[in-house]
Design a protein around this motif. Structure first.
Motif, PDB file in Angstrom:
ATOM      1  N   ILE A  59      28.403  12.922  42.459  1.00 41.13           N
ATOM      2  CA  ILE A  59      26.955  12.852  42.279  1.00 41.13           C
ATOM      3  C   ILE A  59      26.571  13.788  41.136  1.00 41.13           C
ATOM      4  CG2 ILE A  59      24.711  13.275  43.368  1.00 41.13           C
ATOM      5  CD1 ILE A  59      25.974  12.312  45.977  1.00 41.13           C
ATOM      6  N   GLY A  60      25.802  13.242  40.210  1.00 44.12           N
ATOM      7  CA  GLY A  60      25.369  14.009  39.044  1.00 44.12           C
ATOM      8  C   GLY A  60      26.226  13.762  37.812  1.00 44.12           C
ATOM      9  N   THR A  61      27.390  13.130  37.988  1.00 38.37           N
ATOM     10  CA  THR A  61      28.242  12.786  36.845  1.00 38.37           C
ATOM     11  C   THR A  61      28.664  11.320  36.960  1.00 38.37           C
ATOM     12  OG1 THR A  61      30.165  13.638  38.019  1.00 38.37           O
ATOM     13  CG2 THR A  61      29.146  15.122  36.426  1.00 38.37           C
ATOM     14  N   PRO A  62      27.781  10.419  36.523  1.00 41.68           N
ATOM     15  CA  PRO A  62      28.076   8.988  36.644  1.00 41.68           C
ATOM     16  C   PRO A  62      29.334   8.596  35.874  1.00 41.68           C
ATOM     17  CG  PRO A  62      25.805   9.360  35.920  1.00 41.68           C
ATOM     18  CD  PRO A  62      26.504  10.676  35.890  1.00 41.68           C
ATOM     19  N   PRO A  63      30.126   7.687  36.445  1.00 39.27           N
ATOM     20  CA  PRO A  63      31.349   7.248  35.777  1.00 39.27           C
ATOM     21  C   PRO A  63      31.042   6.303  34.621  1.00 39.27           C
ATOM     22  CG  PRO A  63      31.050   6.069  37.831  1.00 39.27           C
ATOM     23  CD  PRO A  63      29.950   7.077  37.755  1.00 39.27           C
ATOM     24  N   PRO A  64      31.987   6.155  33.696  1.00 43.54           N
ATOM     25  CA  PRO A  64      31.816   5.205  32.596  1.00 43.54           C
ATOM     26  C   PRO A  64      31.736   3.766  33.111  1.00 43.54           C
ATOM     27  CG  PRO A  64      33.705   6.657  32.205  1.00 43.54           C
ATOM     28  CD  PRO A  64      33.244   6.892  33.604  1.00 43.54           C
ATOM     29  N   THR A  65      31.139   2.913  32.331  1.00 40.23           N
ATOM     30  CA  THR A  65      30.959   1.504  32.686  1.00 40.23           C
ATOM     31  C   THR A  65      32.284   0.844  33.037  1.00 40.23           C
ATOM     32  OG1 THR A  65      29.008   1.423  31.262  1.00 40.23           O
ATOM     33  CG2 THR A  65      29.999  -0.689  31.877  1.00 40.23           C
ATOM     34  N   LEU A  66      33.319   1.089  32.252  1.00 47.63           N
ATOM     35  CA  LEU A  66      34.615   0.465  32.507  1.00 47.63           C
ATOM     36  C   LEU A  66      35.184   0.891  33.859  1.00 47.63           C
ATOM     37  CD1 LEU A  66      36.902  -1.379  31.602  1.00 47.63           C
ATOM     38  CD2 LEU A  66      37.872   0.557  30.337  1.00 47.63           C
ATOM     39  N   ARG A  67      35.010   2.137  34.228  1.00 51.64           N
ATOM     40  CA  ARG A  67      35.522   2.602  35.516  1.00 51.64           C
ATOM     41  C   ARG A  67      34.779   1.932  36.678  1.00 51.64           C
ATOM     42  NH1 ARG A  67      35.288   8.694  36.255  1.00 51.64           N
ATOM     43  NH2 ARG A  67      36.330   8.586  34.237  1.00 51.64           N
ATOM     44  N   ILE A  68      33.475   1.733  36.514  1.00 52.05           N
ATOM     45  CA  ILE A  68      32.696   1.033  37.540  1.00 52.05           C
ATOM     46  C   ILE A  68      33.179  -0.416  37.629  1.00 52.05           C
ATOM     47  CG2 ILE A  68      30.402   0.231  38.209  1.00 52.05           C
ATOM     48  CD1 ILE A  68      29.384   2.731  36.548  1.00 52.05           C
ATOM     49  N   ALA A  69      33.384  -1.051  36.475  1.00 48.63           N
ATOM     50  CA  ALA A  69      33.854  -2.443  36.452  1.00 48.63           C
ATOM     51  C   ALA A  69      35.214  -2.567  37.130  1.00 48.63           C
ATOM     52  CB  ALA A  69      33.922  -2.942  35.010  1.00 48.63           C
ATOM     53  N   ARG A  70      36.115  -1.669  36.827  1.00 45.51           N
ATOM     54  CA  ARG A  70      37.438  -1.703  37.467  1.00 45.51           C
ATOM     55  C   ARG A  70      37.322  -1.515  38.972  1.00 45.51           C
ATOM     56  NH1 ARG A  70      40.413   2.011  32.923  1.00 45.51           N
ATOM     57  NH2 ARG A  70      41.286   0.308  31.663  1.00 45.51           N
ATOM     58  N   GLY A  71      36.472  -0.591  39.378  1.00 48.69           N
ATOM     59  CA  GLY A  71      36.270  -0.372  40.811  1.00 48.69           C
ATOM     60  C   GLY A  71      35.701  -1.606  41.491  1.00 48.69           C
TER      61      GLY A  71
END
Length: 163
Positions: A59-71
Motif C-alpha cells: 500500500i502506497g507503492t503501486p506496482p507497474p502496469t506490466l506486473r498488474i497485467a501478469r498478476g
C-alpha cells in the motif's frame, strides 16, 4: 464457453481521486451486472458484494502496469478465465491493453481482451487529478513526459524496467 472477469487499473493514488472513483464505478458495474470477479489494485474502490482480488502490492507503492497485467493473467489462468473486460483511464488504456496482451503470450493463455466502452463517455480531462499523490497523473503534460518514452521504448527494455 466464455468465462469473464474485469481487470481494473488505477490511475494515480489514493482511491478517493476522481479518476479512481470512475474506474471503480465502471469496474463495479460491469462485474455486478454480469456477476463476474474483478482483479484490481487497492486504489480502485470496488463496491461491496463484488468478488475482488487485489494485485500483490505494498500500500502506497503501486506496482507497474506490466506486473498488474501478469498478476491478472496468472490469476485468470488458475480460474480458467478466458475473457477480460479492461477498465483503465483513457490515457493509460493503450499500455494496460498492450501489457495484458503480452502477459497472455508469456503465460500462453488465450484470453480475449475487451475494453469497457463506457470509458469513452468521460472526457480526457476527467482522468487527470491535481490531488493525486502521483505527480505523473496530475496533468496531461506530466503524463506525456513519461508516456512518450514508454511508447518509444522497445518492449524488451520496458520489461526490464517494469518488472
Amino acid at each position: 464457453m466464455k468465462v469473464s472477469a474485469v481487470v481494473a487499473f488505477a490511475f494515480g493514488t489514493p482511491k478517493t481521486i476522481l479518476s479512481n472513483q470512475i474506474i471503480g464505478e465502471l469496474a463495479s458495474k460491469q462485474a455486478y451486472d454480469e456477476e463476474i470477479p474483478v482483479y484490481t489494485q487497492y486504489d480502485v474502490p470496488i463496491i461491496k458484494g463484488v468478488r475482488t482480488t487485489y494485485a500483490d502490492e505494498k500500500i502506497g507503492t503501486p506496482p507497474p502496469t506490466l506486473r498488474i497485467a501478469r498478476g491478472a493473467v496468472a490469476w485468470a489462468k488458475y480460474r480458467l478465465i478466458n475473457h477480460f473486460y479492461v477498465v483503465a483511464a483513457k490515457p493509460h488504456l493503450w499500455r494496460a491493453v498492450r501489457d495484458l496482451e503480452r502477459a497472455t503470450q508469456e503465460y500462453r493463455v488465450p484470453i480475449e481482451i475487451q475494453v469497457c466502452p463506457e470509458i469513452e463517455l468521460y472526457p480526457e480531462t476527467s482522468w487527470f487529478c491535481a490531488d493525486s499523490t502521483q505527480e505523473r497523473v496530475r496533468t496531461p503534460k506530466d503524463w506525456n513526459k513519461r508516456e512518450r518514452i514508454l511508447k518509444l521504448m522497445p518492449f524488451s527494455i520496458y520489461k526490464l524496467v517494469a518488472s
